[in-house]
Scaffold this motif. Structure first.
Motif, PDB file in Angstrom:
ATOM      1  N   GLN A 118       0.832  -1.203   0.000  1.00 36.84           N
ATOM      2  CA  GLN A 118       0.000   0.000   0.000  1.00 36.84           C
ATOM      3  C   GLN A 118       0.870   1.259   0.000  1.00 36.84           C
ATOM      4  OE1 GLN A 118      -2.489  -1.173   3.420  1.00 36.84           O
ATOM      5  NE2 GLN A 118      -4.250  -0.595   2.150  1.00 36.84           N
ATOM      6  N   MET A 119       1.959   1.241   0.761  1.00 33.20           N
ATOM      7  CA  MET A 119       2.862   2.403   0.785  1.00 33.20           C
ATOM      8  C   MET A 119       3.443   2.662  -0.593  1.00 33.20           C
ATOM      9  SD  MET A 119       5.019   2.335   4.346  1.00 33.20           S
ATOM     10  CE  MET A 119       6.004   3.741   3.853  1.00 33.20           C
ATOM     11  N   ARG A 120       3.908   1.601  -1.236  1.00 32.59           N
ATOM     12  CA  ARG A 120       4.497   1.763  -2.577  1.00 32.59           C
ATOM     13  C   ARG A 120       3.442   2.232  -3.581  1.00 32.59           C
ATOM     14  NH1 ARG A 120       6.997  -2.994  -0.740  1.00 32.59           N
ATOM     15  NH2 ARG A 120       5.546  -4.271  -1.922  1.00 32.59           N
ATOM     16  N   ALA A 121       2.234   1.672  -3.492  1.00 31.82           N
ATOM     17  CA  ALA A 121       1.161   2.066  -4.403  1.00 31.82           C
ATOM     18  C   ALA A 121       0.749   3.514  -4.165  1.00 31.82           C
ATOM     19  CB  ALA A 121      -0.040   1.134  -4.222  1.00 31.82           C
ATOM     20  N   ALA A 122       0.696   3.910  -2.909  1.00 33.14           N
ATOM     21  CA  ALA A 122       0.327   5.293  -2.581  1.00 33.14           C
ATOM     22  C   ALA A 122       1.361   6.262  -3.153  1.00 33.14           C
ATOM     23  CB  ALA A 122       0.212   5.464  -1.067  1.00 33.14           C
ATOM     24  N   ARG A 123       2.638   5.917  -3.011  1.00 28.25           N
ATOM     25  CA  ARG A 123       3.678   6.779  -3.584  1.00 28.25           C
ATOM     26  C   ARG A 123       3.544   6.860  -5.096  1.00 28.25           C
ATOM     27  NH1 ARG A 123       8.416   5.772  -3.973  1.00 28.25           N
ATOM     28  NH2 ARG A 123       8.652   3.598  -3.349  1.00 28.25           N
ATOM     29  N   ALA A 124       3.230   5.727  -5.716  1.00 32.97           N
ATOM     30  CA  ALA A 124       3.071   5.708  -7.175  1.00 32.97           C
ATOM     31  C   ALA A 124       1.909   6.595  -7.608  1.00 32.97           C
ATOM     32  CB  ALA A 124       2.869   4.283  -7.667  1.00 32.97           C
ATOM     33  N   LEU A 125       0.789   6.517  -6.888  1.00 31.38           N
ATOM     34  CA  LEU A 125      -0.358   7.364  -7.223  1.00 31.38           C
ATOM     35  C   LEU A 125      -0.011   8.846  -7.103  1.00 31.38           C
ATOM     36  CD1 LEU A 125      -3.427   5.615  -5.565  1.00 31.38           C
ATOM     37  CD2 LEU A 125      -3.093   6.072  -7.996  1.00 31.38           C
ATOM     38  N   LEU A 126       0.786   9.170  -6.098  1.00 32.61           N
ATOM     39  CA  LEU A 126       1.165  10.570  -5.875  1.00 32.61           C
ATOM     40  C   LEU A 126       2.325  11.011  -6.761  1.00 32.61           C
ATOM     41  CD1 LEU A 126       0.955  10.664  -1.986  1.00 32.61           C
ATOM     42  CD2 LEU A 126      -0.679  11.658  -3.607  1.00 32.61           C
ATOM     43  N   GLY A 127       3.031  10.036  -7.343  1.00 27.89           N
ATOM     44  CA  GLY A 127       4.183  10.359  -8.179  1.00 27.89           C
ATOM     45  C   GLY A 127       5.362  10.883  -7.367  1.00 27.89           C
ATOM     46  N   ILE A 128       5.546  10.319  -6.170  1.00 29.98           N
ATOM     47  CA  ILE A 128       6.642  10.763  -5.312  1.00 29.98           C
ATOM     48  C   ILE A 128       7.573   9.594  -5.011  1.00 29.98           C
ATOM     49  CG2 ILE A 128       5.287  12.623  -4.280  1.00 29.98           C
ATOM     50  CD1 ILE A 128       4.950  10.883  -1.769  1.00 29.98           C
ATOM     51  N   ASP A 129       8.813   9.925  -4.625  1.00 22.17           N
ATOM     52  CA  ASP A 129       9.774   8.888  -4.270  1.00 22.17           C
ATOM     53  C   ASP A 129       9.849   8.757  -2.749  1.00 22.17           C
ATOM     54  OD1 ASP A 129      11.340  11.058  -3.404  1.00 22.17           O
ATOM     55  OD2 ASP A 129      12.678  10.968  -5.140  1.00 22.17           O
ATOM     56  N   GLN A 130      10.705   7.850  -2.295  1.00 24.41           N
ATOM     57  CA  GLN A 130      10.816   7.606  -0.858  1.00 24.41           C
ATOM     58  C   GLN A 130      11.285   8.849  -0.105  1.00 24.41           C
ATOM     59  OE1 GLN A 130      13.399   4.156  -0.827  1.00 24.41           O
ATOM     60  NE2 GLN A 130      11.642   2.777  -0.585  1.00 24.41           N
TER      61      GLN A 130
END
Length: 87
Positions: A6-18
């Protein structure tokens, strides 16, 4: 509370990196990396987990839990629709 996927998917939706997520949550990049390397539910200090969840919420991410209403079932993330401005 939240899974690594979910964390990785959320970042992908937002277009942000770690790094950007770490900045939004006010925690370190290695902490984000450890969280995302977890199997299943993210493990870590509760305070750090809460900061990440709150940062994602502020950014418009809705976390979908196991028993939440969803057409396909299971866990996931959803980018909330921005509220319409009334003029």
């Amino acid at each position: 509370m939240i899974t690594a996927a979910q964390m990785r998917a959320a970042r992908a939706l937002l277009g942000i990196d770690q790094r950007q997520l770490a900045e939004l949550a006010g925690i370190s990049v290695p902490t984000i990396q450890r969280m995302e390397a977890s199997d299943g539910n993210v493990r870590g200090v509760i305070d750090s987990l809460v900061k990440v969840v709150e940062a994602l919420d502020r950014a418009g991410i809705e976390l979908i839990g196991d028993n939440a209403v969803s057409s396909g079932g299971g866990r996931g993330v959803r980018l909330r629709q921005a509220p319409l401005n009334s003029t």
